[in-house]
Motif scaffolding. Structure first.
Motif, PDB file in Angstrom:
ATOM      1  N   SER A 318     -40.193  78.200  -9.653  1.00  0.00           N
ATOM      2  CA  SER A 318     -40.119  78.896  -8.631  1.00  0.00           C
ATOM      3  C   SER A 318     -41.286  79.211  -8.318  1.00  0.00           C
ATOM      4  CB  SER A 318     -39.434  79.879  -8.965  1.00  0.00           C
ATOM      5  OG  SER A 318     -40.359  80.639 -10.435  1.00  0.00           O
ATOM      6  N   CYS A 319     -42.533  78.337  -8.704  1.00  0.00           N
ATOM      7  CA  CYS A 319     -43.268  77.621  -7.904  1.00  0.00           C
ATOM      8  C   CYS A 319     -44.280  76.442  -7.049  1.00  0.00           C
ATOM      9  CB  CYS A 319     -44.586  78.751  -8.770  1.00  0.00           C
ATOM     10  SG  CYS A 319     -46.148  78.237  -8.343  1.00  0.00           S
ATOM     11  N   TYR A 320     -44.342  75.975  -6.232  1.00  0.00           N
ATOM     12  CA  TYR A 320     -44.305  74.758  -5.815  1.00  0.00           C
ATOM     13  C   TYR A 320     -46.036  74.155  -6.228  1.00  0.00           C
ATOM     14  CZ  TYR A 320     -40.209  74.632  -2.855  1.00  0.00           C
ATOM     15  OH  TYR A 320     -38.432  74.255  -2.747  1.00  0.00           O
ATOM     16  N   HIS A 321     -46.445  74.759  -6.512  1.00  0.00           N
ATOM     17  CA  HIS A 321     -48.328  74.836  -6.442  1.00  0.00           C
ATOM     18  C   HIS A 321     -48.569  74.790  -8.236  1.00  0.00           C
ATOM     19  CE1 HIS A 321     -47.730  77.819  -3.127  1.00  0.00           C
ATOM     20  NE2 HIS A 321     -47.720  76.713  -2.364  1.00  0.00           N
ATOM     21  N   ARG A 325     -48.150  81.076  -9.560  1.00  0.00           N
ATOM     22  CA  ARG A 325     -47.305  82.315  -9.287  1.00  0.00           C
ATOM     23  C   ARG A 325     -47.968  83.151 -10.183  1.00  0.00           C
ATOM     24  NH1 ARG A 325     -41.499  82.517  -6.104  1.00  0.00           N
ATOM     25  NH2 ARG A 325     -41.828  84.982  -5.840  1.00  0.00           N
ATOM     26  N   CYS A 330     -51.341  82.351  -4.952  1.00  0.00           N
ATOM     27  CA  CYS A 330     -50.773  80.900  -3.982  1.00  0.00           C
ATOM     28  C   CYS A 330     -49.859  80.743  -3.104  1.00  0.00           C
ATOM     29  CB  CYS A 330     -49.680  79.401  -5.497  1.00  0.00           C
ATOM     30  SG  CYS A 330     -48.371  80.648  -5.435  1.00  0.00           S
ATOM     31  N   CYS A 332     -46.517  81.622  -2.791  1.00  0.00           N
ATOM     32  CA  CYS A 332     -45.001  82.159  -3.593  1.00  0.00           C
ATOM     33  C   CYS A 332     -45.150  83.400  -3.576  1.00  0.00           C
ATOM     34  CB  CYS A 332     -44.587  81.309  -4.632  1.00  0.00           C
ATOM     35  SG  CYS A 332     -44.828  79.577  -4.371  1.00  0.00           S
ATOM     36  N   ASN A 333     -43.749  84.158  -2.518  1.00  0.00           N
ATOM     37  CA  ASN A 333     -44.042  85.612  -2.998  1.00  0.00           C
ATOM     38  C   ASN A 333     -42.882  85.608  -2.720  1.00  0.00           C
ATOM     39  OD1 ASN A 333     -43.457  85.541   0.083  1.00  0.00           O
ATOM     40  ND2 ASN A 333     -46.067  85.359   0.188  1.00  0.00           N
TER      41      ASN A 333
END
Length: 806
Positions: A318-321, A325, A330, A332-333
C-alpha cells in the motif's frame, strides 16, 4: 486439471482496547453499534460465516466462505471475537476444520504477525516476537501449526523472511511489485520483473542468506485492485470469469494458480453484500468445473516451486515508496486536500527512542533473575492468551523456578506488560491515515503512555517529558491542535488510569448502581469492605472502603472514597489510599449527619478537608459508564418531554387525521409530537416480552395513516432482536404448530415496520430448520395430514417474508 483458483482475505482491525481497561469503550462514530469491531463484525465477519447464494431474490444456499478461501485473522481481532462474538469466532474455527476436508488436509487459515507492525521497520527482537506470538496465538485457536503467515501491509525485507523461516513458516503472500527478479531453479540467468511483471500464476522459492528457504506467492495485482476498489465484487459470476481468464494454454502445461488478495473487509464492510458475490463466485467455478478451488498450502504441496525469486527490499502493498508511509511524509495518504504527513517521522522517532529506553530497563530488571529477557517476552504470549490466576502462577513458577514474593510477581508482570504495550504502540494503522489526531494514532500513543507509566512504577524513571519534546516536532493538520505533544496532553494523558482512578470510577458509579460485595470493573476486581449509600430528595451520598485488584499485573490497593451527587450532572467525589484511622469513621458519621440536614456546603467542605486535591467528578467515569449515568439522569426530563408530546398528540389527533384525509400538510410541531409519541410506543412494544402483536399492528397503522417516519437505526435494531428471539423460540420446538402460527404472525408484523431489519440470523435459523426437517423427513405436506399442511403453510409464509427458498 491444472487450473487452480485461490482467493485470500486479510481480515484485520487494529487493537482498539483501552490499554488500561483491556476493553473497547464506546465509539460514537460506529453508531448504531457500540464500536467499530461490532459494526464490522455485523457487516463482514459474521455474514461471511453464512453467506447467501440466491436464485433471483430467494436464498437457495447458505455457505461459510471461510471454508473455501484462504484467510488470516489478526490475533488481536480474534481475541476480541472470542470474548464478544463467540458464535462468529467458533464459525471461523469450524471453517478451518472443514477446509481440511476440501484441501487435502491443508487448512484455509494462515497466521499473521501479531499486532500488524511494519516488519522491515522493527528491530530484531520485535521481529521475532511478532512471529512467535502470531504462531502461538494461531496454535492456541486453530489447534494446529500454521503453514503460512501474513506480513502486515505485506511489508517485507530479507530479515523479516528470515524470521518467518526460522519458525518453520513455509510461505507468505506478497504484491506483484515486490518481486525483483526470477529464474528457473537451476538456471544461471535472472529475469528482471520489476514493475509488476512477475508471473503471479506460480509459486516461487526464495533462498535466504542463512541457507533457509521460504516460498512466496505474488497475487494478481490488477484483479485484486478491481476487487478492492472497483466494481468487480458486484457480480460473483463476473469475478469468477475474470479469475479464470488468467489461464492460458501454457506450452509447459504446468499447474497454474489464479489468486487474489485484498483486505477481508472488502467482502461486506467496504463493499456491502460483497460476501454474497464471493460465495457465488466459488459456487459458480465449482458448478461449471472451470477450475479447482484451492488454498496456498495445498497448491504448494502438490506443485512445489520450479522458479526462484528475489524480493524488492523494504517494499509493501500500500505504499509505492516502499515502507515510507510508516516513517515519512512520502505522499501516500487517503486524499485529504491540503494536508501533509510531516508528523509521521517525529512520531516514529519518539516511539523508537522510547522503545530503546524501555528495552534498557527491561533487560536490566529481568537480568537480575539470570533470565534471557527476550526469550521470556516471547514466552509471555502464554499469559496473554490465558490470564487465569492458575496459568499466571504456572508461568511464573516455570520460568523463574524460585519463590517469588507478591511484590516481585507484580513487578515482573509490569515489566512484561511494559513490553507488550511497547509492541502494540507500533501497530501500523497509527501512521496509515492523514492526521496525527486520528483515533488510530491516538490509540498507539495510549499504548506508549501505558508503557511509560509502567516504566515509572517499576524503575522510577519518567520518560514523558523527553517523549513529548520529540512529539512537539510532529505538526497537526488542524491548527488548533498544534502538534503531537499538545494532542497527547489534551487527549491521551486524561485517559491514563491507575488504581485510584479505578476507585474513583467505582465510587462515582456506586451512586447510580448498587454493587455486590465483589464486582468486576473491566480488568479489575473491586471488593467492598465497607459501604454506606444514602438518598434524600434527589441527592445521593456514598461512603466506603474497597480493595482493587488488577487481573493484568496483580497489583492491589485499598481505597477510601466519598461520592456526593447534588442532582443532574453535579457531583463531587474524593478518593485516597486507605489509611486505617479513627478520623474516617468520624468523617463518615459527620457526612451522614450533614447530608440528612441538607447541609450541602458542609458535605462538600468535609470532602475537601479529608481528601484535599484528590477530587473527582462525573468526567472521571469510564466512557461506557458515563453514558449509562447520563441516561439515568436524563430519564426524568425525557419522561416529562414525552408526556408533553403525548398530550399534544392525543389532544390534536382528530385534527391530524382530518388534515391527512384532506391531503393537507401537517404542521411541523404537531408532526414532531406525533412522531415522538409513536416512536416511543413502537420502541416499548418491541422491547416488551411477549410481543403484543395487536398493539404493534395498531401503532404501525397510525404511523402509516399519518405518513410519519420511524427512527430507522434504533428501531431496526430492536425489531431485529425481537425477530431473532421469535425464530430462536421456533428453532427449539420446530414441530409445535401453535408456536409456529404465533411466530409467523410476529414475523409478518415485524416485516411491515418501516425500518431496516437485519434478516441474517433469522434466515440462518430458518434455513437450518428446513435442512434438518428435510433430512429427517419430519413434515410431509402431501400426506393428507391437516396439521402437516397447516404447518407447511405457515412455514412457507415465514420463508416468503424472510426470502428463503424452501
Amino acid at each position: 486439471m491444472n487450473r487452480n483458483i485461490c482467493i485470500h482475505g486479510h481480515f484485520y482491525q487494529p487493537p482498539r482496547e483501552n490499554p488500561w481497561l483491556e476493553e473497547i469503550e464506546l465509539q460514537d462514530s460506529a453508531y448504531p453499534f457500540k464500536n467499530w469491531n461490532e459494526r464490522i463484525t455485523a457487516e463482514c465477519y459474521a455474514p461471511n460465516t453464512a453467506s447467501r447464494i440466491f436464485d433471483h431474490d430467494r436464498i437457495v444456499k447458505i455457505a461459510n466462505n471461510y471454508s473455501k478461501m484462504s484467510f488470516n485473522f489478526g490475533p488481536t481481532l480474534l481475541s476480541w471475537l472470542a470474548r464478544r462474538q463467540p458464535e462468529v469466532y467458533q464459525a471461523i474455527l469450524f471453517a478451518d476444520k472443514e477446509s481440511r476436508k476440501h484441501f487435502s488436509g491443508h487448512g484455509a487459515a494462515i497466521a499473521q504477525v501479531y499486532n500488524h507492525i511494519i516488519m522491515p521497520l522493527a528491530n530484531e527482537h520485535d521481529k521475532h516476537t511478532q512471529v512467535i506470538w502470531g504462531i502461538r496465538d494461531f496454535e492456541h485457536r486453530f489447534k494446529r501449526r500454521p503453514e503460512g503467515m501474513w506480513l502486515a501491509e505485506t511489508a517485507v525485507d530479507t530479515a523479516s523472511l528470515e524470521a518467518l523461516a526460522a519458525q518453520g513458516i513455509k510461505y507468505t503472500i506478497l504484491a506483484p511489485r515486490q518481486a525483483k527478479r526470477v529464474r528457473r531453479i537451476g538456471e544461471a540467468h535472472w529475469h528482471d520483473v520489476i514493475g509488476e511483471r512477475v508471473d503471479s500464476r506460480r509459486a516461487y522459492l526464495c533462498h535466504l542468506p542463512s541457507g533457509a528457504t521460504i516460498s512466496l506467492f505474488f497475487y494478481d495485482g490488477m484483479i485484486s485492485q478491481d476487487l478492492a476498489f472497483g466494481g468487480l465484487v458486484h457480480s460473483g459470476e463476473n469475478l469468477a470469469r475474470r479469475l479464470v481468464a488468467v489461464f492460458d494454454a501454457d506450452e509447459d502445461n504446468h499447474a497454474m494458480i489464479g489468486h487474489v488478495a485484498t483486505d477481508g473487509e472488502t467482502y461486506g464492510h467496504h463493499q456491502r453484500y460483497a460476501d454474497r458475490a464471493l460465495a457465488y463466485c466459488m459456487y459458480f467455478v465449482e458448478e461449471n468445473n472451470l477450475a479447482n478451488i484451492t488454498i496456498y498450502g495445498e497448491f504448494l504441496d502438490k506443485h512445489p516451486p520450479t522458479y526462484e525469486v528475489e524480493i524488492v527490499e523494504n517494499s509493501s502493498w500500500s505504499c509505492y515508496h516502499g515502507v515510507e508511509r510508516w516513517r515519512q511524509n512520502c505522499g501516500c495518504n487517503t486524499g485529504r486536500p491540503g494536508w501533509n504527513q510531516l508528523w509521521r517521522e517525529p512520531l516514529r522517532n519518539a516511539l523508537d527512542w522510547l522503545r530503546d529506553e524501555l528495552a534498557r530497563i527491561y533487560e536490566s530488571e529481568i537480568g537480575n533473575y539470570g533470565l534471557d529477557a527476550w526469550y521470556l517476552r516471547n514466552e509471555y504470549i502464554d499469559v496473554v492468551l490465558d490470564r487465569s490466576e492458575k496459568n499466571v502462577e504456572r508461568f511464573l513458577s516455570e520460568k523463574f523456578q524460585t519463590t517469588l514474593t507478591s511484590e516481585e510477581k507484580t513487578k515482573i508482570l509490569q515489566l512484561l506488560e511494559m513490553q507488550r504495550n511497547a509492541l502494540l504502540m507500533y501497530t501500523s494503522c497509527g501512521w496509515f491515515f492523514d492526521e496525527i489526531s486520528g483515533i488510530e494514532t491516538i490509540q498507539i500513543m495510549q499504548y506508549a503512555a501505558r508503557a511509560m507509566q509502567l516504566a515509572e512504577e517499576v524503575a522510577g524513571e519518567n520518560f514523558e517529558a523527553h517523549f513529548l519534546s520529540i512529539l512537539e516536532q510532529a505538526p497537526s493538520n488542524i491548527p488548533e491542535l498544534q502538534n503531537g505533544a499538545k494532542i497527547y496532553e489534551r487527549v491521551v494523558k486524561p485517559a491514563v488510569v491507575d488504581l485510584l482512578r479505578v476507585g474513583a470510577h467505582y465510587a462515582v458509579s456506586s451512586l447510580f448502581e448498587e454493587y455486590p460485595e465483589e464486582t468486576e470493573i473491566y480488568s479489575y476486581t473491586a471488593v467492598s469492605d465497607l459501604q454506606m449509600r444514602e438518598e434524600k430528595k434527589g441527592r445521593k451520598l456514598a461512603v466506603g472502603r474497597a480493595r482493587f485488584h488488577s487481573h493484568i499485573t496483580l497489583e492491589e490497593r485499598a481505597i477510601t472514597y466519598v461520592a456526593f451527587h447534588l442532582g443532574d450532572q453535579n457531583l463531587d467525589a474524593g478518593i485516597r489510599e486507605f489509611v486505617p484511622d479513627e478520623s474516617f469513621d468520624a468523617l463518615r458519621k459527620e457526612l451522614s449527619l450533614a447530608f440528612h440536614h441538607n447541609e450541602t456546603e458542609k458535605v462538600i467542605s468535609l470532602i475537601t478537608q479529608y481528601f484535599g486535591e484528590h477530587r473527582y467528578s462525573l468526567k472521571h467515569l469510564f466512557r461506557d459508564e458515563k453514558r449509562k449515568v447520563f441516561d439515568q439522569i436524563l430519564k426524568k426530563p425525557l419522561s416529562e418531554i414525552e408526556s408533553y408530546f403525548r398530550e399534544v398528540y392525543d389532544n390534536q389527533y382528530s385534527l391530524l387525521t382530518a388534515m391527512k384525509a384532506m391531503q393537507a400538510g401537517l404542521p411541523k410541531p404537531l408532526k414532531h409530537a406525533a412522531e415522538y409519541t409513536l416512536n416511543s410506543d413502537v420502541r416499548r412494544l418491541l422491547e416488551a416480552e411477549p410481543l403484543n402483536v395487536p398493539a404493534l399492528e395498531e401503532a404501525i397503522r397510525q404511523v402509516n395513516l399519518l405518513s410519519l417516519d420511524l427512527e430507522n437505526h434504533p428501531l431496526g435494531l430492536a425489531a431485529t432482536k425481537t425477530l431473532n428471539k421469535a425464530m430462536d423460540r421456533f428453532s427449539r420446538s420446530p414441530e409445535d404448530i401453535e408456536l409456529l402460527k404465533l411466530v409467523q404472525r410476529e414475523v409478518d408484523v415485524l416485516s411491515r415496520l418501516k425500518v431496516e431489519l437485519d434478516f441474517w440470523h433469522a434466515q440462518n435459523v430458518l434455513y437450518r430448520i428446513a435442512q434438518q426437517l428435510h433430512d429427517n423427513k419430519r413434515v410431509d405436506a402431501d400426506s393428507g395430514d391437516e396439521n402437516a399442511q397447516a404447518w407447511m403453510m405457515c412455514f412457507n409464509k415465514i420463508s416468503a417474508s424472510l426470502r428463503v427458498k424452501v
